[in-house]
Design an enzyme around this catalytic site. Structure first.
Site, short mmCIF file in Angstrom:
data_model
loop_
_atom_site.label_atom_id
_atom_site.label_comp_id
_atom_site.label_asym_id
_atom_site.label_seq_id
_atom_site.Cartn_x
_atom_site.Cartn_y
_atom_site.Cartn_z
N ASN A 9 60.24 34.74 -43.34
CA ASN A 9 61.57 34.31 -43.76
C ASN A 9 61.67 34.45 -45.28
O ASN A 9 61.03 33.72 -46.01
CB ASN A 9 61.74 32.83 -43.33
N TRP A 10 62.47 35.40 -45.70
CA TRP A 10 62.59 35.66 -47.15
C TRP A 10 63.46 34.62 -47.86
O TRP A 10 63.53 34.61 -49.08
CB TRP A 10 63.21 37.05 -47.40
N LYS A 11 64.16 33.81 -47.11
CA LYS A 11 65.12 32.86 -47.69
C LYS A 11 66.09 33.61 -48.62
O LYS A 11 66.44 34.74 -48.34
CB LYS A 11 64.39 31.72 -48.41
N HIS A 98 66.58 25.62 -39.48
CA HIS A 98 65.55 25.53 -40.52
C HIS A 98 65.77 24.22 -41.29
O HIS A 98 66.92 23.81 -41.51
CB HIS A 98 65.64 26.74 -41.45
N GLU A 100 65.76 23.55 -44.30
CA GLU A 100 66.64 23.68 -45.48
C GLU A 100 68.11 23.66 -45.04
O GLU A 100 68.98 23.17 -45.79
CB GLU A 100 66.29 24.96 -46.26
N GLU A 170 57.76 23.05 -38.00
CA GLU A 170 57.63 23.15 -39.45
C GLU A 170 57.74 21.76 -40.07
O GLU A 170 58.86 21.30 -40.34
CB GLU A 170 58.73 24.04 -40.02
N GLY A 176 56.87 25.07 -48.41
CA GLY A 176 56.99 25.42 -49.82
C GLY A 176 56.23 24.49 -50.75
O GLY A 176 56.43 24.51 -51.96
N SER A 216 53.59 26.50 -45.49
CA SER A 216 52.54 26.96 -46.40
C SER A 216 51.41 27.72 -45.70
O SER A 216 50.24 27.54 -46.03
CB SER A 216 51.98 25.78 -47.22
N GLY A 237 57.14 31.52 -45.15
CA GLY A 237 58.13 31.62 -46.23
C GLY A 237 57.54 32.37 -47.42
O GLY A 237 57.53 33.60 -47.47
N GLY A 238 57.01 31.62 -48.38
CA GLY A 238 56.53 32.18 -49.64
C GLY A 238 55.61 33.38 -49.49
O GLY A 238 55.78 34.40 -50.19
C1 PEP Z 1 59.61 28.39 -44.18
O1 PEP Z 1 60.47 28.62 -45.00
O2 PEP Z 1 59.91 28.37 -42.98
C2 PEP Z 1 58.26 28.14 -44.65
C3 PEP Z 1 57.37 27.77 -43.77
O3 PEP Z 1 58.00 28.30 -46.00
P1 PEP Z 1 56.56 28.31 -46.71
O4 PEP Z 1 55.68 29.23 -45.91
O5 PEP Z 1 56.82 28.81 -48.09
O6 PEP Z 1 56.05 26.91 -46.66
#
Ligand code: PEP
Length: 254
Positions: A9-11, A98, A100, A170, A176, A216, A237-238
């Protein structure tokens, strides 16, 4: 065997040029370095979906997805994007709920249930996110919170519909933050979610549902997480923003 899915997920990151560069690198690296059967899903911002989907169209290991969609089919909803539009550019998946979106845009379970219906009606697969906050884990209400998210978001679906859903656990405190749930913590919740699905539907159906972990995930912790019996992949994500780190996570899926 349950399908294994690693999704990136590039957000709200990457210009079109940067994104296309990343997808080309990923595609080449996976071709050279990964012979496994997990599906790799690229989830860029809406404006890149058409180009990304075209670029990966002839690679059966790769699929694309959107980060959100409207609960409406069409009409006067300025700024919104429908599931049908997402499908029309070649996407297969849509992230729904999600944390967010729940936190910053007020998306609640009843609304998310409508979005799940919109995604399924368009013939796509929802990736339905659930997860507790740090406060909820610390006051021990996380099982209750998760049960509410799962039942209110998904349990109106019939057997055929729920089989199209991917669940992503999640924990909000791990997204993040660099803090990953331990494998034992993640496995406990994944087994709990599968148990809820088994109770509502049946055990055979629950065993078919892909449940991803997100929070993460990195190359360093992915292999241990993926070895747990109820963890069927990751929503990343990251670490999905760079080809090397994302490909190393995919390679951790034996
Ligand atoms: C996400 O955005 O779904 C996520 C898990 O981010 P990260 O891997 O950066 O924690």
């Amino acid at each position: 065997m349950r399908k294994k899915i690693i999704a990136g997920n590039w957000k709200m990151n990457k210009t079109l040029e940067e994104g296309m560069g990343l997808v080309s690198e990923l595609s080449n690296m996976l071709k050279d370095e990964y012979q496994g059967s997990a599906e790799v899903v690229i989830i860029p911002p809406f404006v890149h979906l058409n180009a990304v989907s075209k670029l990966i169209a002839d690679n059966p290991r790769l699929a694309s997805g959107a980060q959100n969609c409207s609960n409406h089919k069409s009409g006067a909803y300025t700024g919104e994007v429908s599931a049908g539009m997402i499908g029309s550019v070649g996407c297969k998946y849509v992230i729904i709920g999600h944390s967010e979106r729940r936190q910053y845009f007020g998306e609640h379970n009843a609304w998310l249930a409508q979005k799940i219906d919109a995604v399924l009606t368009a013939g796509l697969n929802p990736i339905y996110c659930c997860g507790e906050t740090l406060e909820e884990r610390e006051n021990n209400s996380h099982f209750e919170v998760l049960e509410k998210q799962i039942s209110e978001g998904l349990f109106h679906l019939n057997d055929d519909q729920i089989k199209q859903v991917v669940v992503a656990y999640e924990p909000v405190w791990a997204i993040g933050t660099g803090k990953t749930a331990s494998t034992a913590q993640a496995q406990e919740i994944h087994a709990f979610i599968r148990g809820l699905i088994s109770k509502k539907y049946n055990e055979a159906l629950a065993q078919e549902i892909t449940i991803q972990y997100g929070g993460s995930v990195k190359a360093e912790n992915a292999a241990e997480l993926f070895a747990a019996p109820d963890i069927d992949g990751a929503l990343v994500g990251g670490a999905a923003l760079q080809s090397r780190s994302f490909v190393d996570i995919v390679k951790a899926m034996a």
